[in-house]
Design a protein around this motif. Structure first.
Motif, PDB file in Angstrom:
ATOM      1  N   GLY A  26     -10.596 -13.319 -22.154  1.00 32.93           N
ATOM      2  CA  GLY A  26     -11.464 -14.157 -22.968  1.00 32.93           C
ATOM      3  C   GLY A  26     -12.560 -14.901 -22.231  1.00 32.93           C
ATOM      4  N   PRO A  27     -12.244 -15.671 -21.197  1.00 37.68           N
ATOM      5  CA  PRO A  27     -13.298 -16.428 -20.509  1.00 37.68           C
ATOM      6  C   PRO A  27     -14.399 -15.536 -19.949  1.00 37.68           C
ATOM      7  CG  PRO A  27     -11.134 -17.294 -19.929  1.00 37.68           C
ATOM      8  CD  PRO A  27     -10.887 -16.036 -20.716  1.00 37.68           C
ATOM      9  N   TRP A  28     -14.018 -14.392 -19.378  1.00 38.00           N
ATOM     10  CA  TRP A  28     -15.036 -13.502 -18.809  1.00 38.00           C
ATOM     11  C   TRP A  28     -15.897 -12.873 -19.907  1.00 38.00           C
ATOM     12  CZ3 TRP A  28     -16.115  -8.359 -19.486  1.00 38.00           C
ATOM     13  CH2 TRP A  28     -17.114  -7.832 -18.661  1.00 38.00           C
TER      14      TRP A  28
ATOM     15  N   GLY B 153      -5.011  -9.312 -25.221  1.00 42.59           N
ATOM     16  CA  GLY B 153      -6.412  -9.308 -24.830  1.00 42.59           C
ATOM     17  C   GLY B 153      -7.311  -9.806 -25.949  1.00 42.59           C
ATOM     18  N   ILE B 154      -7.048  -9.332 -27.158  1.00 43.99           N
ATOM     19  CA  ILE B 154      -7.836  -9.773 -28.309  1.00 43.99           C
ATOM     20  C   ILE B 154      -7.594 -11.253 -28.584  1.00 43.99           C
ATOM     21  CG2 ILE B 154      -8.221  -9.448 -30.788  1.00 43.99           C
ATOM     22  CD1 ILE B 154      -7.337  -6.519 -30.344  1.00 43.99           C
TER      23      ILE B 154
ATOM     24  N   SER C  43      -9.909 -16.652 -28.616  1.00 45.08           N
ATOM     25  CA  SER C  43      -9.764 -18.077 -28.284  1.00 45.08           C
ATOM     26  C   SER C  43     -11.022 -18.638 -27.625  1.00 45.08           C
ATOM     27  CB  SER C  43      -8.560 -18.290 -27.365  1.00 45.08           C
ATOM     28  OG  SER C  43      -8.808 -17.802 -26.055  1.00 45.08           O
ATOM     29  N   ARG C  44     -11.904 -17.746 -27.119  1.00 45.63           N
ATOM     30  CA  ARG C  44     -13.077 -18.199 -26.388  1.00 45.63           C
ATOM     31  C   ARG C  44     -14.404 -17.862 -27.048  1.00 45.63           C
ATOM     32  NH1 ARG C  44     -11.548 -20.101 -21.268  1.00 45.63           N
ATOM     33  NH2 ARG C  44     -13.696 -20.849 -21.279  1.00 45.63           N
TER      34      ARG C  44
ATOM     35  N   ALA D 193     -18.942 -17.644 -35.659  1.00 46.29           N
ATOM     36  CA  ALA D 193     -19.700 -18.706 -36.318  1.00 46.29           C
ATOM     37  C   ALA D 193     -20.659 -19.408 -35.368  1.00 46.29           C
ATOM     38  CB  ALA D 193     -18.738 -19.725 -36.933  1.00 46.29           C
ATOM     39  N   ASP D 194     -20.383 -19.319 -34.053  1.00 43.88           N
ATOM     40  CA  ASP D 194     -21.265 -19.954 -33.076  1.00 43.88           C
ATOM     41  C   ASP D 194     -22.519 -19.127 -32.795  1.00 43.88           C
ATOM     42  OD1 ASP D 194     -19.463 -22.051 -32.793  1.00 43.88           O
ATOM     43  OD2 ASP D 194     -18.414 -21.127 -31.098  1.00 43.88           O
TER      44      ASP D 194
END
Length: 206
Positions: free
Chosen positions: A73-75, A124-125, A130-131, A135-136
């Motif tokens: 997620g973060p990457w 993984g999904i 989570s990141r 909507a953003d």
């Protein structure tokens, strides 16, 4: 006119688990690159602050996640934002497609899945969700493409974990290498047609 670039990210693992079924997404992208005539070969590039295998073409930016599956997620989030900034694109000008393995589908079956469809226990999904939130980034079309890897007869956690992390057999690699690329290509064309239709409805010609 709807003419976006595609950021296509495959989820999987790194050594010593790179050649496993859990990394089917990586092998699917390698297969896809072979069937796209104008797509450059995969080389080591930097995305999201990490060295990774990538194929950067005029339409498709294909990148294999360099992280382990459960912490993707973060990457993915950093890479998505980096590509938007680097290419000076609006969210509506960049599509995001995640390519990942799917235990619930037969080996080699390729399906389009809505971004918000159930993760079906796929860590993984879960990590990406989570990141990154659609909507953003209003106006940006996102989707997932799943690669079937089959499932072991035993359904206990240990059996499933061993199944997805064991090295792929020659047969499994051949199926993904020879059959999956054209199917992923067809899914991408279908997504582009659907998104173009949605764009035209939202932006009628005067």
């Amino acid at each position: 006119m709807f003419n976006p670039r595609f950021l296509i990210v495959s989820l999987g693992n790194q050594a010593p688990y790179y050649d496993c079924l859990h990394s089917a997404g990586h092998f699917a992208l390698a297969s896809l690159q072979k069937v796209l005539g104008s797509q450059p070969p995969f080389t080591s590039e930097r995305y999201g602050g990490k060295a990774c295998l990538a194929s950067t073409g005029p339409t498709y930016i294909m990148v294999q996640s360099p992280t382990q599956m459960n912490t993707s997620g973060p990457w993915v989030s950093k890479t998505w934002k980096e590509v938007l900034k680097s290419y000076q694109l609006l969210p509506s000008e960049l599509s995001l497609v995640l390519v990942h393995d799917d235990l619930e589908e037969d080996l080699g079956r390729v399906r389009i899945r809505k971004w918000k469809a159930s993760h079906r226990g796929h860590n993984g999904i879960k990590s990406v969700n989570s990141r990154l939130k659609p909507a953003d980034f209003p106006g940006s079309p996102w989707s997932r493409i799943s690669i079937g890897i089959g499932r072991p007869e035993a359904r206990d956690q240990t059996s499933v974990s061993n199944y997805v992390l064991n090295k792929m057999t020659r047969h499994q690699k051949d199926v993904i290498d020879k059959q999956v690329g054209p199917r992923v290509s067809s899914c991408l064309h279908q997504l582009q047609e659907e998104w173009e239709e949605e764009y035209d409805k939202a932006n009628p010609k005067l």
